[in-house]
Design a protein around this motif. Structure first.
Motif, PDB file in Angstrom:
ATOM      1  N   GLY A   1     -26.250 -11.184 -53.746  1.00 45.17           N
ATOM      2  CA  GLY A   1     -25.808 -12.231 -54.297  1.00 45.17           C
ATOM      3  C   GLY A   1     -26.291 -13.674 -53.800  1.00 45.17           C
ATOM      4  O   GLY A   1     -26.936 -14.433 -54.346  1.00 45.17           O
TER       5      GLY A   1
ATOM      6  N   ALA B   1     -19.984  -7.688 -61.174  1.00 47.11           N
ATOM      7  CA  ALA B   1     -20.748  -8.360 -60.191  1.00 47.11           C
ATOM      8  C   ALA B   1     -22.340  -7.922 -59.890  1.00 47.11           C
ATOM      9  O   ALA B   1     -23.283  -8.982 -59.634  1.00 47.11           O
ATOM     10  CB  ALA B   1     -20.132  -7.981 -58.700  1.00 47.11           C
TER      11      ALA B   1
ATOM     12  N   CYS C   1     -20.946 -13.668 -58.188  1.00 45.19           N
ATOM     13  CA  CYS C   1     -21.404 -12.166 -57.590  1.00 45.19           C
ATOM     14  C   CYS C   1     -20.953 -12.201 -56.145  1.00 45.19           C
ATOM     15  O   CYS C   1     -20.201 -11.393 -55.807  1.00 45.19           O
ATOM     16  CB  CYS C   1     -22.751 -11.966 -57.856  1.00 45.19           C
ATOM     17  N   ALA C   2     -21.206 -13.049 -55.611  1.00 42.93           N
ATOM     18  CA  ALA C   2     -20.922 -13.256 -54.193  1.00 42.93           C
ATOM     19  C   ALA C   2     -19.307 -13.213 -53.664  1.00 42.93           C
ATOM     20  O   ALA C   2     -18.905 -12.521 -52.715  1.00 42.93           O
ATOM     21  CB  ALA C   2     -21.623 -14.146 -53.431  1.00 42.93           C
TER      22      ALA C   2
ATOM     23  N   GLU D   1     -24.346 -17.780 -61.452  1.00 45.04           N
ATOM     24  CA  GLU D   1     -23.943 -16.333 -61.579  1.00 45.04           C
ATOM     25  C   GLU D   1     -24.095 -15.809 -60.011  1.00 45.04           C
ATOM     26  O   GLU D   1     -23.323 -14.953 -59.739  1.00 45.04           O
ATOM     27  CB  GLU D   1     -25.299 -15.785 -62.346  1.00 45.04           C
ATOM     28  N   ALA D   2     -24.996 -16.150 -59.345  1.00 43.74           N
ATOM     29  CA  ALA D   2     -25.314 -15.787 -57.879  1.00 43.74           C
ATOM     30  C   ALA D   2     -23.945 -15.919 -57.060  1.00 43.74           C
ATOM     31  O   ALA D   2     -23.405 -15.139 -56.237  1.00 43.74           O
ATOM     32  CB  ALA D   2     -26.630 -16.294 -57.182  1.00 43.74           C
TER      33      ALA D   2
ATOM     34  N   THR E   1     -22.831  -8.559 -51.561  1.00 44.75           N
ATOM     35  CA  THR E   1     -22.569  -9.809 -51.312  1.00 44.75           C
ATOM     36  C   THR E   1     -24.211 -10.398 -50.739  1.00 44.75           C
ATOM     37  O   THR E   1     -24.142 -11.768 -51.146  1.00 44.75           O
ATOM     38  CB  THR E   1     -21.475 -10.143 -50.057  1.00 44.75           C
TER      39      THR E   1
ATOM     40  N   ALA F   1     -25.443 -10.434 -60.361  1.00 48.64           N
ATOM     41  CA  ALA F   1     -26.501 -10.469 -59.420  1.00 48.64           C
ATOM     42  C   ALA F   1     -27.885 -10.228 -60.202  1.00 48.64           C
ATOM     43  O   ALA F   1     -28.860 -11.021 -59.859  1.00 48.64           O
ATOM     44  CB  ALA F   1     -26.377  -9.275 -58.484  1.00 48.64           C
TER      45      ALA F   1
END
Length: 794
Positions: A517, A476, A501-502, A497-498, A514, A480
């Motif tokens: 992200g 993650a 990650c979140a 990608e963001a 979170t 980020a």
């Protein structure tokens, strides 16, 4: 941290004003001999486009290439780019490394190789690729690609073997010639080298003897070559086969050992290997034996320090050496003593920089030390300590990213960049170190961003993700940070990608992760013009980051929101978010990165509001902050703002000079102001007003003059508000200068002009420098505009 455009990049090792012979490494000591090789290489640089200087290690390939490049620099209008490759191990990073050396920031997700092609396509430049033997295939592909796309490019490579590129001319470099006997009755040279019966016969004019004498004087002042000691010097140089590095290593020993004893000891060392005083060793074994001999003259601590220092890929400081090498048989004091001894023996070189004293090992000596370390069985232990040292360095930079001392910490990481890469490579290859690799990559996000190394940073994050395919925290964070860097490249994948990650962070119930992200999703959407979606992501991120108590994440997001509001025309809201971000810092804060951009957005918002005097004050502060950090494109934004303000004040010469000074920085970025329409209109309005007031020719001349000035000088004048005084042309050219200027106008190089006028090229170089000064122009291409027009007919 947050930037006002998708094309913002930062610090480069090169001067901000382009490439020149000044970009070549400085020669540490005198250059000896090589008259024929230098003349031949200069001849090839005038006729061929791909030249590779080949020869064994330690023979002096780099010194010859650097000397030739410095001599030939005047024939390349766009200068010389020197790329040293010994510390680079990953061939995938070669185009990126060259792009960084050329000063090409990454404004989008396009190929770095493509950026290099576009930059070089219209330029006449000499590219020196030094130490290619471990990257032969990658260097060959790079050279072939660029030579096809850039007709004005010449590539000069150094390697232990040819690159085998179509059209390549390779120039073998033999050892220096050695007199056959002490009386100068003949010359002994390498088999591949034509006999030199003049200079070398005398023993001391361009040969190994001269090199030994010169280096001996540095080691023991007062040393002279005399009839009494000539035989020992010749004997020593002959035994070393004239290999420059071997000769230099031997000369250093005169500090402690008399010459005759030195020659005897060396003869004894070789007799063990060959069985006879006249035995002959292969050239590479001659150098290895010389290094063996130097190694044997070190004490046990020095030998162990040498072996352990071999894990450093680039330069290192005293603290680095202690942290990595001080364990087991060596404590910290013994490491320092051993390092001092190695420096005194010229086995470790001092490489001072802006941070103070640093050290480095020559490639051959690093390879030797690595072999010794492997033989001891200690490589993995030292490598792991090397990884841990650079992890600590990166985490210190990251943990205190927005505090005082930011510039110094950034420079510390920049100085260790080669070793950061080496540490990442090693840690990623060892399963037991993969957590350290992930932590190291995560901590470096701010460095890669400031340094403009977005593609490289994402390269490492992709490797971390490949080691962590499951939805875990390491993956993650890699997503980020890759999303953050990718947003500045306008890469649509950054938003994906963001989001991933979140999603992972949500399952891990990690509010801080979170929030990061979602904040980086906001950034990606802002730069892609999806403002409503960006606002929604910012709202969610703000709640998460406030709950997590993440000050770095919050001030990052606040800067992003300020810029988003400015782009949407909400000036009051932009100003409010700038104030909110700046309130997080104490009044005496020395942080430069995010405060620089908050002040820039603040100043731009004030400009749009019409508060010009206050905008100038805030813009000047932004410029001071960005330039102090070395952020080239951030500096360009600030110069633009001050240029617009000068246009409003009708200070048109100042406008031309400020916008002209920003121009070369924008060219490296690929797009002025990131192509943002609002900002681009402000630029065009200012430039049009200045051009109308000054006239197109004078505006162009002032802008070109500013582009050629040292950036430090321009920034200083911009900060003081001093009136710029452009150089007015002194057209009082002499008859010879006029003749040279007309040939320059016709496109001839300095070498061609020298041939045409039957003068030395150095004379032509001097004439051209005076012509540029008298005509008040910055480049050869502008000479034609400053000269009277050609007659159209008889």
């Amino acid at each position: 941290m947050t930037l006002p455009s998708t094309d913002t990049e930062a610090v480069r090792a090169l001067p901000d004003r382009g490439l020149s012979a000044g970009g070549l490494p400085a020669e540490r000591n005198g250059f000896v001999g090589r008259t024929a090789e230098l003349a031949r290489l200069l001849e090839l640089l005038g006729t061929d486009r791909m030249i590779t200087v080949t020869g064994p290690g330690g023979v002096g390939k780099t010194r010859l290439a650097v000397r030739a490049a410095a001599r030939a620099a005047g024939d390349f209008e766009d200068g010389v780019c020197f790329l040293e490759l010994s510390a680079l191990r990953d061939p995938d990073l070669l185009p990126h490394t060259l792009a960084a050396r050329l000063g090409l920031p990454e404004q989008d997700g396009r190929s770095r190789m493509g950026a290099v092609r576009r930059y070089l396509a219209g330029r006449r430049l000499l590219l020196v690729l030094d130490t290619c033997e471990h990257l032969v295939e990658a260097c060959a592909d790079l050279a072939w690609d660029l030579l096809r796309e850039a007709p004005g490019l010449t590539v000069l490579a150094t390697s232990r073997q040819p690159l085998n590129v179509a059209g390549e001319h390779h120039l073998p470099v033999p050892p220096l010639p050695v007199p056959e006997d002490a009386e100068g009755g003949g010359t002994r040279t390498a088999k591949t080298h034509p006999a030199k019966t003049g200079a070398a016969r005398a023993g001391g004019a361009g040969d190994a003897v001269e090199l030994f004498v010169q280096r001996a004087r540095a080691a023991r002042p007062g040393f002279r070559l005399t009839p009494a000691n000539r035989a020992d010097v010749v004997r020593l140089c002959r035994r070393l086969d004239g290999i420059p590095l071997a000769v230099e290593l031997a000369a250093v020993r005169l500090r402690a050992v008399p010459l005759s004893e030195l020659a005897d000891r060396l003869e004894d060392r070789f007799r063990v290997l060959t069985g006879t005083r006249r035995g002959v060793l292969p050239r590479h074994q001659t150098l290895r034996t010389t290094i063996d001999w130097s190694h044997g003259l070190c004490d046990a601590s020095e030998r162990l320090v040498w072996a352990r220092l071999s894990v450093f890929a680039g330069t290192f400081g005293l603290d680095d050496a202690r942290e990595v090498c001080a364990f087991g048989e060596l404590d910290g004091d013994e490491v320092v003593r051993g390092l001092v001894g190695l420096v005194e023996k010229s086995l470790v070189l001092r490489a001072d920089d802006e941070r103070g004293t640093r050290y480095r090992l020559l490639d051959m000596l690093r390879e030797y030390g690595a072999d010794r370390l492997e033989a001891m069985g200690g490589t993995e232990t030292v490598r792991e300590r090397h990884v841990r040292r650079h992890l600590a360095l990166a985490q210190e930079f990251d943990a205190a990213f927005l505090t005082d001392g930011q510039v110094e910490r950034y420079r510390a990481v920049r100085a260790a960049q080669a070793d950061v890469r080496s540490a990442l490579e090693h840690a990623l290859a060892r399963p037991e170190l993969r957590r350290a690799a992930a932590a190291l990559a995560t901590a470096l996000w701010g460095y890669w961003h400031i340094a403009g190394l977005h593609t490289e940073g994402r390269h490492w994050y992709a490797k971390v993700r490949s080691r962590y395919p499951a939805p875990v925290r390491e993956r993650a964070w890699a997503l980020a940070k890759s999303a953050y860097l990718g947003a500045f490249q306008a890469d649509p994948a950054a938003a994906d990608e963001a989001r991933e990650c979140a999603e992972i962070a949500g399952k891990l119930d990690d509010r801080r992760l979170t929030g990061r992200g979602l904040a980086y999703l906001n950034l990606s959407l802002t730069f892609r013009g999806r403002h409503e979606e960006a606002e929604e992501a910012a709202r969610k991120a703000l709640a998460m980051l406030e709950e997590a108590g993440d000050p770095v994440g919050l001030v990052t997001l606040e800067t992003q929101i300020a810029y988003l509001r400015l782009l949407r025309g909400s000036v009051d809201s932009a100003l409010e978010w700038c104030r909110r971000g700046l309130d997080r810092f104490p009044p005496d804060s020395e942080e430069a990165w995010v405060r620089g951009y908050l002040h820039y957005v603040w100043g731009a918002a004030l400009f749009r509001r019409g508060a010009y005097e206050r905008s100038a004050e805030v813009g000047a502060l932004a410029l001071d902050l960005k330039h102090s950090l070395g952020d080239a494109v951030g500096t360009a934004y600030c110069l633009e703002l001050l240029g617009w303000l000068a246009a409003h004040e009708r200070r048109h010469a100042r406008t031309a000079l400020l916008l002209g000074a920003a121009d070369p920085l924008w060219k490296r970025a690929g797009a002025r102001l990131g192509g943002t329409a609002i900002m681009e209109r402000a630029h065009e309005d200012a430039a049009r007003a200045a051009r109308t007031a000054l006239g197109a020719a004078r505006y162009a001349r002032y802008a070109a003059e500013a582009a050629a000035r040292p950036l430090d000088d321009v920034v200083q004048e911009a900060l003081t508000g001093a009136a710029f005084t452009p150089r007015e042309p002194n057209r009082g050219l002499t008859e010879r200068e006029t003749e040279v200027a007309l040939l320059v106008r016709d496109g001839l190089t300095n070498r061609e002009i020298a041939t045409r006028l039957t003068v030395s090229r150095r004379t032509v170089d001097s004439h051209v420098e005076r012509i540029l000064s008298k005509l008040a122009v910055a480049s050869r291409t502008q000479v034609a505009e400053a000269l009277p027009a050609r007659p159209e007919g008889p």
